[in-house]
Design a protein around this motif. Structure first.
Motif, PDB file in Angstrom:
ATOM      1  N   TRP A  13       0.960  -1.302  -0.022  1.00 63.46           N
ATOM      2  CA  TRP A  13       0.131  -0.025  -0.001  1.00 63.46           C
ATOM      3  C   TRP A  13       0.849   1.357  -0.003  1.00 63.46           C
ATOM      4  N   ASP A  53       3.985   1.337  -1.256  1.00 63.62           N
ATOM      5  CA  ASP A  53       4.595   1.617  -2.510  1.00 63.62           C
ATOM      6  C   ASP A  53       3.742   2.153  -3.558  1.00 63.62           C
ATOM      7  N   ALA A  54       2.434   1.804  -3.429  1.00 62.98           N
ATOM      8  CA  ALA A  54       1.614   2.059  -4.461  1.00 62.98           C
ATOM      9  C   ALA A  54       1.106   3.733  -4.352  1.00 62.98           C
ATOM     10  N   ALA A  55       1.087   4.126  -3.176  1.00 62.75           N
ATOM     11  CA  ALA A  55       0.786   5.542  -2.887  1.00 62.75           C
ATOM     12  C   ALA A  55       1.963   6.354  -2.998  1.00 62.75           C
ATOM     13  N   ALA A  56       3.359   5.954  -2.731  1.00 64.29           N
ATOM     14  CA  ALA A  56       4.385   6.910  -2.640  1.00 64.29           C
ATOM     15  C   ALA A  56       5.037   6.850  -3.907  1.00 64.29           C
ATOM     16  N   GLY A  57       4.756   5.641  -4.647  1.00 62.89           N
ATOM     17  CA  GLY A  57       5.549   5.707  -5.908  1.00 62.89           C
ATOM     18  C   GLY A  57       6.892   5.806  -5.988  1.00 62.89           C
ATOM     19  N   SER A  58       7.477   6.704  -6.798  1.00 64.11           N
ATOM     20  CA  SER A  58       9.135   6.883  -6.687  1.00 64.11           C
ATOM     21  C   SER A  58       9.581   8.041  -5.589  1.00 64.11           C
ATOM     22  N   ASP A  59       8.614   8.456  -4.900  1.00 65.08           N
ATOM     23  CA  ASP A  59       9.050   9.237  -3.811  1.00 65.08           C
ATOM     24  C   ASP A  59       9.947   8.694  -2.783  1.00 65.08           C
ATOM     25  N   GLN A  98      10.156   7.204   0.713  1.00 65.51           N
ATOM     26  CA  GLN A  98       9.027   7.211   1.503  1.00 65.51           C
ATOM     27  C   GLN A  98       8.717   7.508   2.592  1.00 65.51           C
ATOM     28  N   TRP A 102       7.632  11.121   2.323  1.00 57.60           N
ATOM     29  CA  TRP A 102       6.205  10.972   1.929  1.00 57.60           C
ATOM     30  C   TRP A 102       5.223  10.633   3.111  1.00 57.60           C
TER      31      TRP A 102
END
Length: 528
Positions: free
Chosen positions: A155, A157-163, A165, A168
């Motif tokens: 969850w 990983d999906a929300a933060a993407g390449s940021d 973490q 974020w």
């Protein structure tokens, strides 16, 4: 290289004609040496840092600084694991993992966004994340309420993407419609391990510096404890205090926060220090002390809080915390282990002198932890005797008698060392120093916790406001105080919200009747 490091360590204690040149020659030789083993590199680093803070000459200072500048590359080639120990963490070219509080993690990520990240090798998200995840991710209840094995990181990983973490996650928590304490509790629930890849950052112990007004060179032996008199230091002339600009104050507090964080430490005063009220005092011998209070929303209910960080020739060497109530100052003193062969007793005396000047206190108390209660480091260093030889005494008669018996043994057999089990007994009560002319023993059995417990037992607790106002009804004869005495007590209550808590301390010190009443409320009856 081992012999060379040993010579550099011995040079810390050598003074006299030609010693500066000999130390410079050792440093020149060390610049050509190749050090690979982590343990040897650590010893080399600490010796260099000491010589940088306590230089015998300009040449020693500059050569030590040059060698320290090479440590990012040197340490990066060594086994990384030994550099993570709390006693040595923070060296350039290394990394370590720690669990920081919400506020410290936020500030560190703001200051060093590319150096900190979640340590996924040492940390795994588990069901403790469910409460926070429900507030951050839509539809996550489809997992958390009915599934046995929730992929919490998926969850994120999906929300933060390449940021990054960690950053974020902290930004999303900060944006939640919750109070700051609630946000801190949500972050704490994760028990999140953070990896700090220090590289050659200015946050490292290797590189942290503040500008020094004037460098002090040590061409004579360092001041020893036997040459320090607390009575004389406390009676010394006033020190000059300079109030820093808010921007300068913020920079000092950020430096103090990082200096603590790389050592796995967090201090209330450095995390929440009031940047608008930071003072600097040059106390001599190349030492600058920076003192701060905390803003109203971060203050303790009864005691006034201040913190200080100390820099020797621009190098951070330790910190100091104080809790003040009327004329009594509780002190917490920590000189970083690298510098404990320095002028520790003199520095401690100057700090008491400074806070005596700022706060008008006459009694200084040291908590049992500081002298070894559940503190193995303090037992190993013989911390009890450090304070004892400066004139502190135990607040408990049996412990004081034990200390006197040990002193007789030491006098009879100069090679005698107090056993660790005895040091642990000596550390079971606070030690205290009272200035001449004061009321001896008045604060011996006082514990602020006693007042809090009395308030909890009081039937008035649900009606009472916080802080000092909450305990006034606990004073048995408060109703019979004169209107003037009650008005002055109200002045003390209001002073707690003054821009700086020094006003609160000075105001309460002018109310002797209130002082006596609070002292009685917090004093444990002596055993029969």
């Amino acid at each position: 290289m081992t012999k060379l490091v040993e010579k550099l360590e011995e040079a810390k204690r050598r003074f006299g004609p030609g010693e500066a040149q000999r130390t410079e020659a050792l440093l020149n030789e060390a610049a050509k040496a190749r050090v690979i083993e982590a343990d040897e590199l650590i010893r080399f680093h600490e010796a260099l840092l000491f010589h940088r803070a306590y230089p015998k000459s300009e040449g020693v200072l500059q050569r030590a600084e040059d060698l320290l500048a090479s440590f990012g590359e040197r340490a990066a080639r060594a086994d990384p694991e030994p550099f993570e120990e709390p006693e040595v963490s923070g060296i350039a070219g290394t990394a370590f993992s720690a669990i920081f509080s919400y506020d410290v993690a936020r500030r560190l990520v703001e200051l060093h966004p590319n150096e900190l990240e979640v340590d996924w090798e040492r940390f795994e998200l588990t069901d403790r994340a469910a409460g926070l995840w429900r507030r951050l991710f839509p539809l996550v209840e489809e997992d958390t309420l009915v599934e046995a094995h929730v992929p919490y990181r998926a969850w994120l990983d999906a929300a933060a993407g390449s940021d990054r973490q960690l950053g974020w996650l902290l930004r999303r928590i900060a944006a939640l419609p919750a109070t700051e304490p609630e946000k801190a509790d949500l972050y704490r629930s994760l028990d999140l391990a953070v990896r700090w890849n220090l590289g050659n950052s200015e946050a490292t112990r290797t590189r942290t510096r503040l500008p020094a007004s004037e460098v002090f060179y040590h061409d004579e032996p360092l001041l020893r404890r036997s040459g320090v008199s607390l009575a004389a230091e406390l009676d010394g002339p006033p020190l000059t205090l300079e109030r820093l600009s808010p921007a300068h104050g913020r920079a000092v507090l950020d430096t103090a926060l990082r200096t603590s964080a790389v050592r796995y430490r967090e201090l209330h005063g450095f995390t929440y220090g009031d940047a608008k009220r930071v003072w600097k005092a040059n106390i001599g011998r190349g030492v600058a002390v920076y003192v701060c209070g905390v803003p109203r929303e971060r203050r303790l209910p009864l005691r006034a809080y201040h913190a200080a960080t100390m820099f020797k020739n621009g190098v951070p060497v330790g910190y100091f915390e104080t809790l003040t109530l009327f004329g009594r100052l509780e002190v917490g003193f920590n000189l970083y282990y690298t510098f404990r062969e320095g002028e520790t007793a003199w520095l401690f005396g100057q700090l008491l002198r400074l806070f005596r000047q700022m706060l008008g206190v006459t009694c200084f108390s040291v908590d049992p932890y500081q002298i070894g209660d559940e503190n193995d480091e303090a037992i190993e260093s013989g911390a009890f005797w450090f304070y004892r030889k400066l004139g502190f005494r135990s607040t408990e008669a049996p412990i004081e008698n034990l200390a006197k018996a040990e002193e007789r043994k030491i006098a009879a057999a100069p090679g005698y060392r107090t056993p660790a089990r005895t040091l642990r007994r000596l550390a079971t009560a606070p030690v205290i120093y009272e200035m001449p002319g004061g009321e001896t023993g008045a604060w011996d059995r006082f514990r602020v916790r006693n007042i809090g417990l009395a308030l909890q037992r009081s039937r008035r607790r649900e009606e009472a406001p916080g802080g000092l106002a909450a305990i006034l009804p606990l004073i048995p004869d408060f109703g019979r105080w004169s209107a003037e005495e009650k008005r002055r007590a109200s002045d003390v209550v209001r002073a707690k919200s003054a821009p700086d808590e020094t006003t609160y301390v000075r105001t309460m010190q002018r109310h002797a009747k209130l002082r006596d009443a609070v002292l009685r409320l917090g004093t444990t009856a002596p055993p029969k």
